[in-house]
Motif scaffolding. Structure first.
Motif, PDB file in Angstrom:
ATOM      1  N   PRO A 207     -10.822 -21.560-102.788  1.00  0.00           N
ATOM      2  CA  PRO A 207     -11.514 -20.368-103.272  1.00  0.00           C
ATOM      3  C   PRO A 207     -12.740 -20.713-104.121  1.00  0.00           C
ATOM      4  O   PRO A 207     -12.771 -21.727-104.818  1.00  0.00           O
ATOM      5  N   SER A 208     -13.730 -19.827-104.059  1.00  0.00           N
ATOM      6  CA  SER A 208     -14.905 -19.956-104.911  1.00  0.00           C
ATOM      7  C   SER A 208     -14.905 -18.933-106.038  1.00  0.00           C
ATOM      8  O   SER A 208     -15.517 -19.157-107.077  1.00  0.00           O
ATOM      9  N   GLN A 209     -14.196 -17.784-105.834  1.00  0.00           N
ATOM     10  CA  GLN A 209     -14.112 -16.747-106.850  1.00  0.00           C
ATOM     11  C   GLN A 209     -12.700 -16.175-106.882  1.00  0.00           C
ATOM     12  O   GLN A 209     -12.062 -16.025-105.830  1.00  0.00           O
ATOM     13  N   VAL A 210     -12.224 -15.843-108.087  1.00  0.00           N
ATOM     14  CA  VAL A 210     -10.855 -15.357-108.264  1.00  0.00           C
ATOM     15  C   VAL A 210     -10.839 -14.218-109.271  1.00  0.00           C
ATOM     16  O   VAL A 210     -11.494 -14.295-110.330  1.00  0.00           O
ATOM     17  N   ALA A 211     -10.092 -13.155-108.963  1.00  0.00           N
ATOM     18  CA  ALA A 211      -9.795 -12.089-109.919  1.00  0.00           C
ATOM     19  C   ALA A 211      -8.293 -11.850-109.899  1.00  0.00           C
ATOM     20  O   ALA A 211      -7.617 -12.168-108.909  1.00  0.00           O
ATOM     21  N   SER A 212      -7.759 -11.285-110.986  1.00  0.00           N
ATOM     22  CA  SER A 212      -6.309 -11.101-111.042  1.00  0.00           C
ATOM     23  C   SER A 212      -5.924 -10.000-112.017  1.00  0.00           C
ATOM     24  O   SER A 212      -6.598  -9.797-113.042  1.00  0.00           O
ATOM     25  N   PHE A 213      -4.802  -9.320-111.695  1.00  0.00           N
ATOM     26  CA  PHE A 213      -4.275  -8.259-112.545  1.00  0.00           C
ATOM     27  C   PHE A 213      -2.751  -8.347-112.525  1.00  0.00           C
ATOM     28  O   PHE A 213      -2.160  -8.739-111.521  1.00  0.00           O
ATOM     29  N   GLY A 214      -2.114  -7.954-113.624  1.00  0.00           N
ATOM     30  CA  GLY A 214      -0.655  -7.944-113.677  1.00  0.00           C
ATOM     31  C   GLY A 214      -0.154  -7.960-115.101  1.00  0.00           C
ATOM     32  O   GLY A 214      -0.944  -7.954-116.056  1.00  0.00           O
ATOM     33  N   GLY A 215       1.162  -7.980-115.260  1.00  0.00           N
ATOM     34  CA  GLY A 215       1.735  -7.985-116.596  1.00  0.00           C
ATOM     35  C   GLY A 215       3.246  -7.912-116.560  1.00  0.00           C
ATOM     36  O   GLY A 215       3.883  -8.082-115.510  1.00  0.00           O
ATOM     37  N   LEU A 216       3.834  -7.630-117.710  1.00  0.00           N
ATOM     38  CA  LEU A 216       5.283  -7.501-117.871  1.00  0.00           C
ATOM     39  C   LEU A 216       5.606  -6.012-117.943  1.00  0.00           C
ATOM     40  O   LEU A 216       5.508  -5.395-118.998  1.00  0.00           O
ATOM     41  N   ALA A 217       5.970  -5.433-116.803  1.00  0.00           N
ATOM     42  CA  ALA A 217       6.125  -3.991-116.714  1.00  0.00           C
ATOM     43  C   ALA A 217       7.504  -3.504-117.139  1.00  0.00           C
ATOM     44  O   ALA A 217       7.627  -2.410-117.707  1.00  0.00           O
TER      45      ALA A 217
END
Length: 411
Positions: A207-217
């Motif tokens: 990969p050249s670019q990375v985005a991410s989302f998440g958590g402890l729900a």
């Protein structure tokens, strides 16, 4: 670079094992099945150490209570398997590489990039074969997928899901050894570095670019049911709780299987273990902090895009992947591949078979490749080396940085 072959034409590959837990025992068993010889063990737990030595008939002089003592004894084998806890990989890996052991290192390499880089550099400097246990690369399913991809034209994008499983999350990442980032690492590293490495292998690019989302729900005190107790054995809510330890760890037929064997070595002691040990705790009353869901979006250097989803809130299943190409698509469930050809409109299915051993045959495939590589002094018998694993680990750390800063990270 010329790599050292094993110790003799008539002798099997010899292996020392550092860490005789579940993974160390599994790799040793599979190596022995490939005619390798397990000749030394380092394990701090006396019962595990003794049991491992008996299983592999290791003499007392090659049984150690830690990797330091093993290292002090000099080079005892052609190769070493390092299967300690994640934060205890770096020092034995560096020390044993310098002693010219070929290394098979349990994933993840290390919790941080500087530590992982130390391992990769030590392996490179010593001129030994080094591999991380990215077992998904070695399954019959992955081999079939790679062989089928040519039929869908140019790969354009990928969707990949890791369905961790509601009870597996509770066992390993809420109650268990990988529940806290400061004790092991972020969930994306400890559980899903497999997947980001596998995606790089399947796409054939980084990969050249990375985005991410998440958590402890869910697994925190704010979701704790009314009248829930600190332990499942004392809880009136337990019979209707999906995360009941009493139900999860029931030892069937008096025999120990995973995950029960992580709780106790004796099924008769299970009640006491749930009353006093970490695996009997309420999932809403633990000290866990790793995420229970996360999404990663990636763009690869060649233009392919991919999304990866890790979530606890599923049955525990095989990974599921959809590949979209210019001339066709593939949907995979870890065993079957459903291939659609856009030119003819036809759909076909490939069954890659049922494989009961670890990780759908990936454990066996990895160990077979490692033993063959050491025997021949040929690292190309493995599908990746330490540098390749370091590159895929960097994607994990970049994704975590993206999640925590709400940014797109460029590698």
């Amino acid at each position: 670079m010329e790599f050292t072959k094993y110790s003799g034409d008539r002798n099997p590959v010899t292996i020392a094992v550092v860490g005789a837990g579940l993974r160390g025992r599994q790799y040793a068993r599979l190596a022995a099945a490939r005619q390798a010889r397990i000749v030394a063990v380092a394990e701090p737990d006396p019962e595990r150490r003794a049991a491992f030595a008996r299983t592999h008939d290791i003499p007392a002089g090659a049984v150690f209570d830690g990797w330091e003592a093993m290292s002090a004894a000099g080079r005892l084998a052609d190769a070493a398997v390092i299967a300690t806890q994640d934060r205890l990989h770096v020092e034995p890996a560096v020390a044993l590489a310098r002693q010219r052991y070929h290394l098979l290192l349990e994933k993840p390499m290390a919790p941080t990039e500087p530590e992982a880089r130390r391992i990769a550099e030590a392996v490179e400097a010593a001129g030994v074969i080094g591999a991380v246990c990215h077992v998904l690369r070695y399954t019959p399913y992955t081999k079939a997928l790679k062989a089928t991809m040519g039929s869908i034209g140019d790969l354009v994008s990928v969707q990949h899901l890791e369905p961790v499983g509601w009870w597996h999350q509770a066992h390993s990442f809420v109650r268990g050894n990988w529940r806290r980032e400061d004790e092991s690492g972020p969930m994306l590293l400890t559980k899903s570095c497999h997947d980001l490495d596998w995606l790089a292998y399947v796409v054939g690019d980084t990969p050249s670019q990375v985005a991410s989302f998440g958590g402890l729900a869910h697994f925190h005190a704010g979701k704790r049911p009314h009248k829930a107790a600190a332990r499942c054995v004392d809880c009136e809510v337990e019979p209707t709780c999906p995360y009941s330890a009493v139900r999860l760890y029931k030892a069937e037929d008096g025999r120990l299987r995973w995950p029960v064997d992580a709780v106790t070595d004796d099924p008769r002691d299970l009640g006491r273990a749930l009353q006093t040990g970490p695996y009997g705790r309420c999932v809403y009353d633990c000290d866990n902090d790793v995420v229970d869901h996360q999404v990663v979006a990636m763009q690869y250097n060649g233009g392919v895009t991919a999304t990866f989803t890790m979530t606890a809130f599923t049955p525990m299943q095989r990974r599921q992947t959809r590949l979209f190409g210019s001339h066709g698509s593939i949907e995979g469930d870890g065993r079957h591949l459903t291939v659609t050809d856009f030119r003819t409109g036809t759909t076909s299915t490939v069954d890659t078979g049922e494989h009961e051993d670890g990780h759908d045959g990936g454990d066996e495939g990895l160990v077979a490749a490692f033993v063959a590589a050491v025997a021949a002094g040929d690292p190309t018998k493995l599908s990746s080396d330490m540098a390749t694993s370091l590159a895929s680990h960097r994607v994990v750390w970049s994704a975590e940085r993206a999640r925590l800063t709400s940014t797109v990270v460029r590698l």
